[in-house]
Structures are given as structure tokens and as C-alpha cells.
Design a protein around this motif. Sequence first.
Motif, PDB file in Angstrom:
ATOM      1  N   MET A   1      47.905  34.719  39.943  1.00  0.00           N
ATOM      2  CA  MET A   1      46.876  35.075  40.049  1.00  0.00           C
ATOM      3  C   MET A   1      46.020  35.196  41.529  1.00  0.00           C
ATOM      4  N   ASN A   2      45.293  36.131  41.958  1.00  0.00           N
ATOM      5  CA  ASN A   2      44.948  36.044  43.434  1.00  0.00           C
ATOM      6  C   ASN A   2      43.955  35.059  43.770  1.00  0.00           C
ATOM      7  N   LYS A   3      44.187  34.677  44.962  1.00  0.00           N
ATOM      8  CA  LYS A   3      43.041  33.805  45.394  1.00  0.00           C
ATOM      9  C   LYS A   3      41.703  34.596  45.465  1.00  0.00           C
ATOM     10  N   LYS A   4      40.587  33.915  45.027  1.00  0.00           N
ATOM     11  CA  LYS A   4      39.252  34.640  45.006  1.00  0.00           C
ATOM     12  C   LYS A   4      38.611  34.105  46.227  1.00  0.00           C
ATOM     13  N   LEU A   5      38.306  35.243  47.117  1.00  0.00           N
ATOM     14  CA  LEU A   5      37.481  34.724  48.359  1.00  0.00           C
ATOM     15  C   LEU A   5      36.048  34.317  47.922  1.00  0.00           C
ATOM     16  N   HIS A   6      35.374  33.681  48.818  1.00  0.00           N
ATOM     17  CA  HIS A   6      34.017  33.272  48.588  1.00  0.00           C
ATOM     18  C   HIS A   6      33.206  34.567  48.486  1.00  0.00           C
ATOM     19  N   PRO A   7      32.101  34.616  47.578  1.00  0.00           N
ATOM     20  CA  PRO A   7      31.238  35.776  47.271  1.00  0.00           C
ATOM     21  C   PRO A   7      30.634  36.318  48.779  1.00  0.00           C
ATOM     22  N   GLU A   8      30.312  35.346  49.689  1.00  0.00           N
ATOM     23  CA  GLU A   8      29.432  35.797  50.623  1.00  0.00           C
ATOM     24  C   GLU A   8      30.603  36.622  51.840  1.00  0.00           C
ATOM     25  N   ILE A   9      32.042  36.132  51.529  1.00  0.00           N
ATOM     26  CA  ILE A   9      32.793  36.776  52.505  1.00  0.00           C
ATOM     27  C   ILE A   9      32.962  38.044  51.919  1.00  0.00           C
ATOM     28  N   ILE A  10      32.999  38.247  50.632  1.00  0.00           N
ATOM     29  CA  ILE A  10      33.348  39.704  49.792  1.00  0.00           C
ATOM     30  C   ILE A  10      32.029  40.620  50.210  1.00  0.00           C
ATOM     31  N   LYS A  11      30.801  39.957  50.150  1.00  0.00           N
ATOM     32  CA  LYS A  11      29.619  40.791  50.324  1.00  0.00           C
ATOM     33  C   LYS A  11      29.478  41.163  51.931  1.00  0.00           C
ATOM     34  N   HIS A  12      30.003  40.263  52.752  1.00  0.00           N
ATOM     35  CA  HIS A  12      29.894  40.671  54.105  1.00  0.00           C
ATOM     36  C   HIS A  12      30.897  41.910  54.328  1.00  0.00           C
TER      37      HIS A  12
ATOM     38  N   ILE B   1      49.624  44.948  49.293  1.00  0.00           N
ATOM     39  CA  ILE B   1      48.396  45.963  49.731  1.00  0.00           C
ATOM     40  C   ILE B   1      47.291  45.537  48.570  1.00  0.00           C
ATOM     41  N   LEU B   2      47.977  45.742  47.214  1.00  0.00           N
ATOM     42  CA  LEU B   2      46.857  45.720  46.055  1.00  0.00           C
ATOM     43  C   LEU B   2      46.285  44.462  45.907  1.00  0.00           C
ATOM     44  N   SER B   3      47.118  43.492  46.252  1.00  0.00           N
ATOM     45  CA  SER B   3      46.763  42.063  45.997  1.00  0.00           C
ATOM     46  C   SER B   3      45.667  41.753  47.050  1.00  0.00           C
ATOM     47  N   LEU B   4      45.796  42.082  48.229  1.00  0.00           N
ATOM     48  CA  LEU B   4      44.844  41.985  49.187  1.00  0.00           C
ATOM     49  C   LEU B   4      43.690  42.658  48.882  1.00  0.00           C
ATOM     50  N   LEU B   5      43.588  43.871  48.500  1.00  0.00           N
ATOM     51  CA  LEU B   5      42.403  44.797  48.079  1.00  0.00           C
ATOM     52  C   LEU B   5      41.728  43.923  47.028  1.00  0.00           C
ATOM     53  N   ASP B   6      42.304  43.436  46.369  1.00  0.00           N
ATOM     54  CA  ASP B   6      41.747  42.812  45.022  1.00  0.00           C
ATOM     55  C   ASP B   6      41.047  41.475  45.351  1.00  0.00           C
ATOM     56  N   MET B   7      41.565  40.861  46.281  1.00  0.00           N
ATOM     57  CA  MET B   7      40.948  39.657  46.928  1.00  0.00           C
ATOM     58  C   MET B   7      39.487  40.004  47.647  1.00  0.00           C
ATOM     59  N   PHE B   8      39.402  41.188  48.101  1.00  0.00           N
ATOM     60  CA  PHE B   8      37.975  41.757  48.669  1.00  0.00           C
ATOM     61  C   PHE B   8      37.251  42.463  47.585  1.00  0.00           C
ATOM     62  N   ALA B   9      37.839  42.608  46.353  1.00  0.00           N
ATOM     63  CA  ALA B   9      37.237  43.608  45.171  1.00  0.00           C
ATOM     64  C   ALA B   9      37.067  44.639  45.692  1.00  0.00           C
TER      65      ALA B   9
ATOM     66  N   ALA C   1      26.140  51.681  44.555  1.00  0.00           N
ATOM     67  CA  ALA C   1      25.342  50.024  44.932  1.00  0.00           C
ATOM     68  C   ALA C   1      26.564  49.093  44.756  1.00  0.00           C
ATOM     69  N   ARG C   2      27.550  48.990  45.587  1.00  0.00           N
ATOM     70  CA  ARG C   2      28.745  48.170  45.313  1.00  0.00           C
ATOM     71  C   ARG C   2      28.365  46.923  45.321  1.00  0.00           C
ATOM     72  N   GLN C   3      27.259  46.111  46.030  1.00  0.00           N
ATOM     73  CA  GLN C   3      26.918  44.970  45.665  1.00  0.00           C
ATOM     74  C   GLN C   3      26.384  44.605  44.636  1.00  0.00           C
ATOM     75  N   GLU C   4      25.722  45.556  43.816  1.00  0.00           N
ATOM     76  CA  GLU C   4      25.470  45.148  42.460  1.00  0.00           C
ATOM     77  C   GLU C   4      26.681  45.120  41.441  1.00  0.00           C
ATOM     78  N   GLN C   5      27.625  45.660  41.856  1.00  0.00           N
ATOM     79  CA  GLN C   5      28.999  45.621  40.949  1.00  0.00           C
ATOM     80  C   GLN C   5      29.903  44.336  41.184  1.00  0.00           C
ATOM     81  N   LEU C   6      29.587  43.825  42.277  1.00  0.00           N
ATOM     82  CA  LEU C   6      30.561  42.656  42.666  1.00  0.00           C
ATOM     83  C   LEU C   6      30.021  41.203  41.647  1.00  0.00           C
TER      84      LEU C   6
END
Length: 320
Positions: A1-12, A226-234, A315-320
Motif C-alpha cells: 500500500m502507498n504511503k499517504k502524504l499529509h493532506p496539507e502537502i497534497i493540498k499544496h 510513476i503511478l505509485s508516486l502520482l497516487d501519493m499526491f492524489a 475543484a480538485r480540492q473538493e475531491q481530495l
Amino acid sequence: MNKKLHPEIIKHFHSTTFTTPIIGVTGGKGGVGKSTIAVNLAAAFVAQGKKVALIDADVDAPNDSLLLGIPLENPEPVTIMQPVFDPEKCTDCQKCVKACQMNSLFRSQPKTITLLGECNGCEACYLVCPAEAIGRGSHSVGTLYTTKRGNLTLYTGALQPGLAESALLVNAVRKTAFADADLFDIILVDTAPGTHCNVIGALKGADHVLAVTEPTPLGAHDLELILSLLDMFAVQTSVVINRSDLPGQKAKTEKTGRAGSTPVAAEIKQNKDLLAGYLQGRPVVNLFPNSSTAKIFLGLADRLAAAYPDWKKQARQEQL
Ligand code: SF4
Ligand code: SF4
């Protein structure tokens, strides 16, 4: 399973100051035809009357201009700060040496600080110096080009040979293109190959990423990365399988990545039209607009366009 990044990192990662959608074109592996896909997709959007910015973020080996058959224009040097030391003012405190995270500063003798190795222009040494013994020199890291042809504007960065500061140049190219963002219907970003930080840096803000691969064991392996990396950043992602008629590995490639849940946006077979476009330095969409290959790119552009009916970012932020 992929490591999940902190929501603030993804938002940024997803935040931008404009509403023009960004489509990334990337691939875990070099040589899979990523730039060919990017320039043809750009040509397809232009053929549909869209105003397109294409950012060639592969600053170590920029080649989108060659594939488009246009010379690079409007060169602008990209410089960074480089410290210049004044031994007359230096008090020998060595705060600059400690502040340099690149470990590039060396006290060769009392009151003599020497820059050895890489400098990323962070200015930390300049800021910590209590004696104003460090001046702000400048150092060229590469050249930025802005080339306009009709509704297509190509932003290219070319790194000075032998330098390692590609991230700085990628940022400079993005910044220049993004300053014009409101002029465009769509921004395409063609990244360097690989899964290093420059790739993620180039894709920052992307609404959708096309991960280009080919049906080979190496292609499948790098696609997974690359798909794993992109998944981490949603990041919303789909796959483009280039040379999809290579024997034997297509089924494996289709199954690759998050148990095959990433949709395949397009498959492109090896063909003489694409090869002719490659050899002539022209997108197949322009060279053979009625060919089956051109229709694949036009169809892909249509489907991506359908995701942005008003050509504004979702509105990507709303989907995250
Ligand atoms: S911080 Fe300034 S004063 Fe201190 S060693 Fe460096 S150059 Fe000299
Ligand atoms: S500008 Fe930054 S990287 Fe360059 S020498 Fe100073 S502290 Fe080191």
C-alpha cells in the motif's frame, strides 16, 4: 500500500493561482515516446482551436521544439545568486560555512571562504553573514525560451551543460508560463523521465497526468513506480501505451499499477506516419491529420476537453 502524504502537502501540491487546467505528460522511463505524445496532444488541442501552452520541463534534454519543427526563440538567461566573499570584511565567524546545506563552503585559510561544489543560490550564507562580507554575485544556470506559433506557445528551459541545478530551471520555466496562464485554454507539461523530485516539481498543480509507457518489462516496472508516486499526491492519472503492438507484454502493462485500476487513455501502435513525423520534426496531427494515429490524439484531446467544459480547472480540492 502507498504511503499517504499529509493532506496539507497534497493540498499544496494541487494549489495554483489560476484556473487554466494543467495536463501533465510523464513516464517512469526515458525513450517511451513521452515528448511525441506531448507535442501531438498540443497539436491536437490547437487543431481544435484551443490556445495551448506547452512547457518542456525536460531541461536536461529539451526536444519538444525539434519534434514540433520550430526553432527556439526569445532566449533569456536564468541566473541564481552566487556568493562573492570579501576577505577584508570577513571576521572569520564561519556562520556561512555552517549555514550552507550543500556543504559547499570551505574555510581554506583564516578569513578566506571558498565556494567548492554546487551552489543552489539559496542565499543562506548571504543572510547569516554578520559582517556584510558576502556580496550577491550571479551565476547562469541555463536559458529560457518562449516560442510562439499561432495558438501554441512553447516554453523551454535548457540547462547549462554540466550543471545540476535543473530544478531551478524547471521552476523558472513554470513561473514564466504560469504568469501567462490566463492567456491559455490549457497548459501541457512535458516532464523529464523518471520519478525524481524534478518530475514531481514539474507536475505540481496538474489536474490530470498521462503516464506514457510501452509494453515491455522495463516499461511496466517504471510505470508502476510513476503511478505509485502520482497516487501519493492524489493526482488523477491515466495511461498511454505507446508502441502497443510490441509483442507479448501488453496484457501485463494493462494490469500494471494499482491492480490495473488506472484507465488506459490511449494506445498507439508503431506506424509509418508517426515515424515520418518523428523524422521530419512535425507532429503527425499536422502532417497526416486524417491518419488513424492523428485521430487517436484528436480523440484524446476531445476526451480531456470534455473534462473541462468551460476550460477552467475543476475543484480538485473538493475531491481530495
Ligand atoms: S559569515 Fe561572513 S564573516 Fe563569517 S566567515 Fe562567512 S564571510 Fe566571513
Ligand atoms: S547560496 Fe546557499 S548553496 Fe550557495 S553557497 Fe550560499 S548557502 Fe551554500
